[in-house]
Design an enzyme around this catalytic site. Structure first.
Site, PDB file in Angstrom:
ATOM      1  N   GLU A 189       0.843  -1.212   0.000  1.00 28.29           N
ATOM      2  CA  GLU A 189       0.000   0.000   0.000  1.00 28.29           C
ATOM      3  C   GLU A 189       0.877   1.261   0.000  1.00 28.29           C
ATOM      4  OE1 GLU A 189      -3.276  -0.069  -0.350  1.00 28.29           O
ATOM      5  OE2 GLU A 189      -4.106  -1.842   0.637  1.00 28.29           O
ATOM      6  N   ARG A 245     -10.915   9.950  -4.986  1.00 23.94           N
ATOM      7  CA  ARG A 245     -10.596   8.906  -4.005  1.00 23.94           C
ATOM      8  C   ARG A 245     -10.432   7.536  -4.661  1.00 23.94           C
ATOM      9  NH1 ARG A 245     -12.828   7.954   2.202  1.00 23.94           N
ATOM     10  NH2 ARG A 245     -11.586   6.087   2.530  1.00 23.94           N
ATOM     11  N   HIS A 256      -8.700  -7.580  -5.710  1.00 20.69           N
ATOM     12  CA  HIS A 256      -9.941  -8.144  -5.158  1.00 20.69           C
ATOM     13  C   HIS A 256     -10.313  -9.444  -5.871  1.00 20.69           C
ATOM     14  CE1 HIS A 256     -11.221  -4.028  -3.308  1.00 20.69           C
ATOM     15  NE2 HIS A 256     -10.327  -4.674  -2.585  1.00 20.69           N
TER      16      HIS A 256
HETATM   17  N1  LIG Z   1     -10.790   0.625   5.325  1.00 20.64           N
HETATM   18  C1  LIG Z   1      -9.901   0.835   4.385  1.00 20.64           C
HETATM   19  O1  LIG Z   1      -9.788   1.948   3.835  1.00 20.64           O
HETATM   20  C2  LIG Z   1      -8.972  -0.268   4.006  1.00 20.64           C
HETATM   21  C3  LIG Z   1      -7.846   0.009   3.211  1.00 20.64           C
HETATM   22  C4  LIG Z   1      -6.962  -1.028   2.928  1.00 20.64           C
HETATM   23  C5  LIG Z   1      -7.199  -2.300   3.423  1.00 20.64           C
HETATM   24  N2  LIG Z   1      -8.300  -2.532   4.199  1.00 20.64           N
HETATM   25  C6  LIG Z   1      -8.551  -3.855   4.773  1.00 20.64           C
HETATM   26  O2  LIG Z   1      -7.508  -4.148   5.697  1.00 20.64           O
HETATM   27  C7  LIG Z   1      -7.410  -5.567   5.830  1.00 20.64           C
HETATM   28  C8  LIG Z   1      -5.963  -5.973   5.838  1.00 20.64           C
HETATM   29  O3  LIG Z   1      -5.306  -5.337   6.918  1.00 20.64           O
HETATM   30  P1  LIG Z   1      -3.987  -5.941   7.571  1.00 20.64           P
HETATM   31  O4  LIG Z   1      -3.020  -6.286   6.508  1.00 20.64           O
HETATM   32  O5  LIG Z   1      -3.590  -5.012   8.644  1.00 20.64           O
HETATM   33  O6  LIG Z   1      -4.506  -7.330   8.116  1.00 20.64           O
HETATM   34  P2  LIG Z   1      -4.764  -7.881   9.602  1.00 20.64           P
HETATM   35  O7  LIG Z   1      -5.590  -6.955  10.377  1.00 20.64           O
HETATM   36  O8  LIG Z   1      -5.258  -9.259   9.416  1.00 20.64           O
HETATM   37  O9  LIG Z   1      -3.302  -7.903  10.222  1.00 20.64           O
HETATM   38  C9  LIG Z   1      -2.338  -8.762   9.647  1.00 20.64           C
HETATM   39  C10 LIG Z   1      -1.790  -9.750  10.677  1.00 20.64           C
HETATM   40  O10 LIG Z   1      -0.826  -9.076  11.468  1.00 20.64           O
HETATM   41  C11 LIG Z   1      -1.152  -9.235  12.848  1.00 20.64           C
HETATM   42  N3  LIG Z   1      -0.693  -8.011  13.485  1.00 20.64           N
HETATM   43  C12 LIG Z   1      -1.187  -6.765  13.298  1.00 20.64           C
HETATM   44  N4  LIG Z   1      -0.436  -5.873  13.962  1.00 20.64           N
HETATM   45  C13 LIG Z   1       0.544  -6.567  14.596  1.00 20.64           C
HETATM   46  C14 LIG Z   1       1.636  -6.201  15.414  1.00 20.64           C
HETATM   47  N5  LIG Z   1       1.938  -4.920  15.681  1.00 20.64           N
HETATM   48  N6  LIG Z   1       2.416  -7.196  15.902  1.00 20.64           N
HETATM   49  C15 LIG Z   1       2.176  -8.495  15.578  1.00 20.64           C
HETATM   50  N7  LIG Z   1       1.178  -8.888  14.793  1.00 20.64           N
HETATM   51  C16 LIG Z   1       0.373  -7.933  14.308  1.00 20.64           C
HETATM   52  C17 LIG Z   1      -2.608  -9.494  12.893  1.00 20.64           C
HETATM   53  O11 LIG Z   1      -2.968 -10.227  14.048  1.00 20.64           O
HETATM   54  C18 LIG Z   1      -2.798 -10.321  11.634  1.00 20.64           C
HETATM   55  O12 LIG Z   1      -2.496 -11.656  11.873  1.00 20.64           O
HETATM   56  C19 LIG Z   1      -8.198  -6.162   4.683  1.00 20.64           C
HETATM   57  O13 LIG Z   1      -9.382  -6.683   5.190  1.00 20.64           O
HETATM   58  C20 LIG Z   1      -8.487  -4.981   3.779  1.00 20.64           C
HETATM   59  O14 LIG Z   1      -9.688  -5.114   3.071  1.00 20.64           O
HETATM   60  C21 LIG Z   1      -9.183  -1.539   4.487  1.00 20.64           C
END
Ligand SMILES: NC(=O)c1ccc[n+]([C@@H]2O[C@H](COP(=O)([O-])OP(=O)(O)OC[C@H]3O[C@@H](n4cnc5c(N)ncnc54)[C@H](O)[C@@H]3O)[C@@H](O)[C@H]2O)c1
Length: 372
Positions: A189, A245, A256
C-alpha cells in the site's frame, strides 16, 4: 529519546480528526484518549495476536490516566471480517453498555479496524471510535478515511459504511512486532501512494525501502507520514469516493479478484494482492500506450528487490483462468452500469480512472500473466 509525535489533520469539517504518528504513543494513550471520553471508561476490540503484544500495555497506559477498560479478543485473520463476528462485536458492545457518547477503540490491523469501525457505525446509529492501527497497512491506509465494513461470500468489503474515526494513533514503534510477511504486505500500500500520485516518493522508496523493511525507525515513520498525508488530502477532497478517491484503488480491481480466487486465505494477503495488482495495472497501461514502456519493469524491479510477490506465479496453488478472474472483477464496487473501471497510469505518480479498457487487452494481459 524519540522524536516528538507528528500530526496529520484530516480536514472534514465536523468530522475532522488528527492522525498522530510517532513512537511510544500506546504508552501515552491515556493522554490522547482522555479528552475524548465522557466517562473514564473505554472498550477495546482487538485480535488475539495483537492482544498478546500490545493489549496489556494499552490497558496499563489507560489505567495510568484513570481510564477503566474492557477488551474483546477475536481470532486474527481476514476471516474475522464477517457477519458472525460483526454480530459478536455488536452484542458485546451492547453488553458493555456502550452508549452514543462513548468511544470504541480498534486495536489491530485493517481487519479489526474495518470490523470494529463498522460495528461503531451501526451501533445505536453510530458511536465514536478511535483507531490504534498496529500493522503497516493499517497505519498507512485503512485506519484513515472512514471506510469500514466486512466481507461476504459475494466478495470483499461489500457490506459497509463510511464512518470517520475521532482520532488515529499510529505508534510506529509497534511495527517491530509485526511479522515480516505482514510488514511487506503493508508496504504494497505504501508503494501504491508513490505510484498513484508522487513519483519523488516512489524514488525515495526505491532508495529507502530496504532500510524500512529492515527496521529503520526513521524510514518507517517517514513512509507512514507521507502515505497518511496523501490519503488525508485525497479523503478531505473526496470523502465518499465520487472521483479522486478512487485513485487509492490502484491495483485493487486485480487484487480483489485474486483475493476472491484464493478464498481470502493465507495464500495471498491483501497488501500482496495490491502489489501484484499495481504491477498488472502498469503493465496494462504500457500495453495501451498510456505510460512509458519501461515503467512496468521499474515497478516490478522495486517489488522484486523488496522480496515481495510481484507476479501471478508468486501466488502458491492454482488460479482460475482469465475469464473467471474477469468474472470476479465484475463484483468490484467500482463497477458502474456493468462497466469495469480501472485505475491506470500515464507514468509513475500519474494515475487516473478509466472505463476505457478493451476486453481483449485485459484478457490478453491476464492470459499471459497466468502462463508466465
Ligand atoms: N478501510 C480501508 O480503507 C482499508 C484500506 C486497505 C485495506 N483494508 C482492509 O484491511 C485488511 C488488511 O489489513 P492488515 O493487513 O492489517 O490485516 P490484519 O488486520 O489481518 O493484520 C495482519 C496480521 O498481522 C497481525 N498483526 C497486526 N499488527 C501486529 C503487530 N503490531 N504485531 C504483531 N502482529 C500484528 C494481525 O494479528 C494479523 O495476523 C483487509 O481486510 C483490507 O480489506 C481496508
Amino acid at each position: 529519546m524519540s522524536e516528538p509525535a507528528e500530526r496529520v489533520h484530516v480536514a472534514l469539517e465536523e468530522r475532522a480528526y488528527d492522525v498522530v504518528i510517532g513512537q511510544g504513543l500506546i504508552a501515552a494513550a491515556g493522554d490522547y484518549l482522555g479528552p475524548l471520553l465522557s466517562k473514564k471508561r473505554a472498550v477495546i476490540v482487538t485480535d488475539s495476536t495483537v492482544a498478546a503484544h500490545h493489549l496489556r500495555p494499552l490497558q496499563a497506559a489507560l489505567a495510568q490516566a484513570g481510564i477503566d477498560s474492557a477488551a474483546l479478543e477475536l481470532p486474527a485473520g481476514e476471516a474475522t471480517k464477517c457477519w458472525a463476528r460483526l454480530e459478536e462485536v455488536c452484542d458485546w458492545l451492547l453488553a458493555q453498555k456502550v452508549e452514543r457518547r462513548d468511544v470504541v477503540i480498534a486495536l489491530g490491523g485493517g481487519v479489526i479496524g474495518d470490523l470494529a469501525g463498522f460495528a461503531a457505525a451501526i451501533l445505536r446509529r453510530g458511536v465514536r471510535f478511535v483507531q490504534i492501527p498496529t500493522s503497516l497497512l493499517a497505519q498507512v491506509d485503512s485506519s484513515v478515511g472512514g471506510k469500514t465494513g466486512i466481507n461476504t461470500a459475494h466478495g470483499k468489503n461489500l457490506i459497509g459504511a463510511f464512518h470517520q474515526p475521532a482520532l488515529v494513533l499510529a505508534d510506529t514503534g509497534i511495527l517491530d512486532t509485526l511479522p515480516p510477511r505482514d510488514l511487506l504486505a503493508g508496504y504494497g500500500e505504501v508503494v501504491k501512494y508513490g505510484l498513484l500520485g508522487d513519483a519523488a516518493f516512489f524514488e525515495w522508496l526505491e532508495a529507502n525501502g530496504p532500510a524500512l523493511a529492515a527496521g529503520d525507525a526513521a524510514a518507517r515513520r517517514h513512509a507512514v507520514r507521507r502515505s497518511v498525508e496523501m490519503k488525508a488530502g485525497i479523503v478531505a477532497r473526496d470523502e465518499t469516493e465520487q472521483g479522486e478517491r478512487a485513485l487509492l484503488n490502484l491495483g485493487h480491481t486485480f487484487c480483489h479478484a485474486l483475493e476472491a480466487a484464493t478464498g481470502y486465505s493465507g495464500r495471498l494477503l491483501h497488501g500482496e494482492g495490491v502489489a501484484i495488482g499495481c504491477a498488472l495495472a502498469f503493465e496494462l497501461s504500457a500495453r495501451l500506450g498510456l505510460c512509458p514502456q519501461e515503467d512496468p519493469s521499474r515497478v516490478r524491479a522495486h517489488l522484486h528487490a523488496m522480496g515481495m510477490k510481484t507476479d501471478l506465479r508468486d501466488i502458491p496453488g492454482d488460479l482460475p483462468g482469465a475469464e473467471a478472474l474477469i468474472g470476479l472483477m465484475a463484483q468490484d464496487k467500482k463497477v458502474q452500469d456493468g462497466q469495469l473501471r480501472f485505475i491506470l497510469a500515464r507514468g509513475i505518480g500519474q494515475a487516473f480512472v478509466t472505463s476505457d479498457v478493451p476486453a481483449e487487452a485485459l484478457r490478453g494481459l491476464l492470459q499471459e500473466a497466468l502462463a508466465a
